[in-house]
Scaffold this motif. Sequence first.
Motif: not given
Length: 551
Positions: A454-457, A465-470
């Motif tokens: 999958l594209d992206g973060n 994901c938590g805390f602003g992203g993977c």
Amino acid sequence: MVAHRRAGALIPAPDRALRDHAAAPEFIVSCIVRAASNRLDLVRRLPSAALLCLAIGAVHGAAAAEPIEEIVVRGQSSLAPEFARVGNLSVIDEDVLDGIGLVHPTEAFVRVPGVWISRGSGQEHLTAIRSPVLNGPGACGAFLFLENGVPLRPAGFCNVNNLFEVNIEQASAVEVTRGPAGAVYGGNALLGAINVVAPRVDDRPPSLMLEVGPWDFRRLDVEGGVATERGGVRAAFTGIDTNGWAEGTGYQQEKLSLVWDTAFGDWTASTLLSATSLDQDTGGFVIGDDAYQDSELRDSNPNPEAYREAWAVRLSSELVRPLEAGSLVVTPYLRASDMDFLQHFLPGQPLEENGQSSGGAILRWRNSGERLDWTLGGQLEYADTWLRQTQDGPTVGSPFLVATRPPGTHYDYEVQSLLAAAFYDLAWHLAPRVDLVHSLRVETLDYRYDNEALDGNTQDDGTPCGFGGCLYTRPADRDDTFTDVASRVGIEFRPDERARFWASAGVGFRAPQSTELYRLQSGQTVADLNSESVRALEVGIEAGDEKGSVS
């Protein structure tokens, strides 16, 4: 009978009768007797070594019946034609390599000024050539590693531990250039180049060496060949099996080199098949104040689960044809490699799997004249590379680490690359003892990146994901192209046969590696990177003779 003392073990050398072209049965029987007397269970673990021993005995015995004149077919596998004049080429020759009996590359390169190969666990290492010890995703792109003048890996797909993929132990020479060498050999020779020259073809008798040592260290070296009317054949095998000095740090390593020199029509050819394999249990970092002073802690392994498994195969041939003006050298090559290793040094310990299959050709037209030596050439290379990073279970640690480093697929992509380059190297003989050189290379490297996850973060199922992203970001499919120019100019003065003075200036480059472009992290969507370049100015003085020199 003579003997070699290696690692505290007295190993019989071949009898004089064997050196003087003994028949194949005598060699094979002697091999078996020596193996049994030395408890050579390496042959059981490395059956290819036993087969190679039998093959060498058979070929050598067949040739012994009809001695022939030794013929040496010299290929273009050396860096010397371009860098022996006006430069700082250092060569570790065959006699030195044999005397070292190296187990790790660092044992050879400590003899080269300005070079440091940092020794890691097992066969791992990091490289420095007139630089700090570099690490990280693209650090290996600063150095070009070659075998017989052909890069070990495709452009843009370097390996920071690349020297374990080449048979340095049985090489006929190892050459090192310090400073930018990209004008002739291309990108990744940003800070220097290391070229391993394969075993030479001659009619030396077969040899067998067994080395044993502490930590259940066992090593088998087998080498032999035969000269023929059109060239010759040489085979060399080395294998190591050891439990390692620390707990759970053993490895098994095998390296094979097959060289075939021949001639047909107006062409001479030197063909090399190289194969390597490494199965390693990797040691982790010991943590604690003054841990090195605690013998029990020092010998422990905090990460017994860590490992590295890798193999590589390369096939190349140097085809040389004389022309009315100089000679034509065509070097086609094929390569493949595969590696799995557990990244025990990262939270979550993700598994990286990567591999490549590639091929290409290098073309050189060389000519030597009374006033001018010149080389014109080009290179074309295609590579299909891939990388996958996955994590089996949840990360252990703080809530931040657990949330930002999820299990599952982190990266899964393929990159197809195409390299095209043109270059020349000129040397003007301004006076009987003065030379002026100039080299230039233009190189284009094109990447076609295909993301298979999958594209992206996000996590691999699209969940954020938590805390602003993977931590891991996967860019969308894209193409990237880099075009670079490298050059050098220099002058050399030789007042007599024992001294030389030179000055040179050069520009080197390296394009971004694929891991820098497509293995992104949190906060990145596109790696907007340019090629890295370096400029170097060098002045040198060298004086001496066969007994020694100062530079």
